[in-house]
Design a protein around this motif. Structure first.
Motif, mmCIF file in Angstrom:
data_model
loop_
_atom_site.group_PDB
_atom_site.id
_atom_site.type_symbol
_atom_site.label_atom_id
_atom_site.label_comp_id
_atom_site.label_asym_id
_atom_site.label_seq_id
_atom_site.Cartn_x
_atom_site.Cartn_y
_atom_site.Cartn_z
ATOM 1 N N ALA A 34 3.337 3.549 5.493
ATOM 2 C CA ALA A 34 1.979 3.314 5.999
ATOM 3 C C ALA A 34 1.945 3.355 7.529
ATOM 4 C CB ALA A 34 1.445 1.984 5.485
ATOM 5 N N ILE A 35 2.947 2.804 8.174
ATOM 6 C CA ILE A 35 3.005 2.822 9.643
ATOM 7 C C ILE A 35 3.155 4.260 10.135
ATOM 8 C CG2 ILE A 35 4.368 2.116 11.657
ATOM 9 C CD1 ILE A 35 5.082 -0.455 10.024
ATOM 10 N N VAL A 36 4.027 5.028 9.482
ATOM 11 C CA VAL A 36 4.231 6.435 9.857
ATOM 12 C C VAL A 36 2.937 7.216 9.653
ATOM 13 C CG1 VAL A 36 5.459 8.562 9.256
ATOM 14 C CG2 VAL A 36 6.717 6.410 9.431
ATOM 15 N N GLU A 37 2.274 7.013 8.517
ATOM 16 C CA GLU A 37 1.026 7.724 8.227
ATOM 17 C C GLU A 37 -0.052 7.391 9.256
ATOM 18 O OE1 GLU A 37 -2.331 7.868 4.725
ATOM 19 O OE2 GLU A 37 -0.238 7.570 4.134
ATOM 20 N N ALA A 38 -0.188 6.128 9.600
ATOM 21 C CA ALA A 38 -1.192 5.727 10.599
ATOM 22 C C ALA A 38 -0.875 6.357 11.951
ATOM 23 C CB ALA A 38 -1.234 4.205 10.719
ATOM 24 N N LEU A 41 8.025 -8.821 11.171
ATOM 25 C CA LEU A 41 9.165 -8.172 10.544
ATOM 26 C C LEU A 41 8.690 -7.270 9.420
ATOM 27 C CD1 LEU A 41 11.981 -10.863 10.250
ATOM 28 C CD2 LEU A 41 11.938 -8.827 11.682
ATOM 29 N N VAL A 42 9.174 -6.050 9.440
ATOM 30 C CA VAL A 42 8.877 -5.106 8.369
ATOM 31 C C VAL A 42 10.065 -5.049 7.429
ATOM 32 C CG1 VAL A 42 8.396 -2.675 7.851
ATOM 33 C CG2 VAL A 42 7.316 -3.759 9.828
ATOM 34 N N CYS A 43 11.242 -4.879 7.992
ATOM 35 C CA CYS A 43 12.477 -4.822 7.205
ATOM 36 C C CYS A 43 13.240 -6.126 7.421
ATOM 37 C CB CYS A 43 13.317 -3.621 7.633
ATOM 38 S SG CYS A 43 14.884 -3.492 6.735
ATOM 39 N N ILE A 44 13.167 -6.992 6.449
ATOM 40 C CA ILE A 44 13.825 -8.295 6.552
ATOM 41 C C ILE A 44 15.343 -8.140 6.485
ATOM 42 C CG2 ILE A 44 14.100 -10.540 5.427
ATOM 43 C CD1 ILE A 44 11.140 -10.232 4.553
ATOM 44 N N CYS A 45 15.816 -7.215 5.674
ATOM 45 C CA CYS A 45 17.271 -7.032 5.520
ATOM 46 C C CYS A 45 17.945 -6.665 6.836
ATOM 47 C CB CYS A 45 17.561 -5.943 4.491
ATOM 48 S SG CYS A 45 17.005 -6.326 2.815
ATOM 49 N N ASN A 46 17.297 -5.816 7.626
ATOM 50 C CA ASN A 46 17.902 -5.336 8.867
ATOM 51 C C ASN A 46 17.207 -5.871 10.121
ATOM 52 O OD1 ASN A 46 20.024 -3.580 7.783
ATOM 53 N ND2 ASN A 46 18.304 -2.470 6.888
ATOM 54 N N LEU A 47 16.293 -6.823 9.925
ATOM 55 C CA LEU A 47 15.582 -7.480 11.030
ATOM 56 C C LEU A 47 14.889 -6.484 11.978
ATOM 57 C CD1 LEU A 47 18.155 -10.292 11.831
ATOM 58 C CD2 LEU A 47 16.096 -10.445 10.413
ATOM 59 N N ILE A 48 14.170 -5.531 11.393
ATOM 60 C CA ILE A 48 13.444 -4.530 12.175
ATOM 61 C C ILE A 48 11.969 -4.882 12.131
ATOM 62 C CG2 ILE A 48 12.908 -2.069 12.444
ATOM 63 C CD1 ILE A 48 15.906 -2.813 12.813
ATOM 64 N N ASP A 49 11.371 -5.012 13.317
ATOM 65 C CA ASP A 49 9.954 -5.359 13.351
ATOM 66 C C ASP A 49 9.088 -4.120 13.581
ATOM 67 O OD1 ASP A 49 9.839 -4.857 16.123
ATOM 68 O OD2 ASP A 49 10.091 -6.956 16.626
ATOM 69 N N GLU A 50 7.792 -4.331 13.427
ATOM 70 C CA GLU A 50 6.830 -3.229 13.524
ATOM 71 C C GLU A 50 6.874 -2.559 14.893
ATOM 72 O OE1 GLU A 50 2.234 -2.416 12.224
ATOM 73 O OE2 GLU A 50 2.749 -4.421 12.908
#
Length: 71
Positions: free
Chosen positions: A50-54, A5-14
């Motif tokens: 960081a994910i977008v940059e990678a 999980l990246v965004c815990i508030c909206n339950l969005i994973d990597e």
């Protein structure tokens, strides 16, 4: 494989973020628009950045066309 999980508030994973990037999203704002990640408390924004940059670093560079100087 466990969800990261990246965004815990909206339950969005990597994997969801990477999927949106593969479909053409190019910025953190695009990720926010299409997944709602990072739109609540904002604590995950550095990780999304960081994910977008990678992802951008892995994309092939556009080939430049031949320069016509007209000499």
């Amino acid at each position: 494989m466990a969800r990261k999980l990246v965004c815990i508030c909206n339950l969005i994973d990597e994997s969801e973020i990477k999927s949106v990037l593969e479909k053409g999203a190019e910025t953190t704002s695009h990720i926010q628009e299409f997944t709602r990640a990072g739109t609540s408390c904002g604590r995950c924004l550095p990780e999304i950045d960081a994910i977008v940059e990678a992802h951008q670093k892995k994309k092939p560079k556009n080939q430049q066309g031949k320069l016509e100087l007209g000499l």
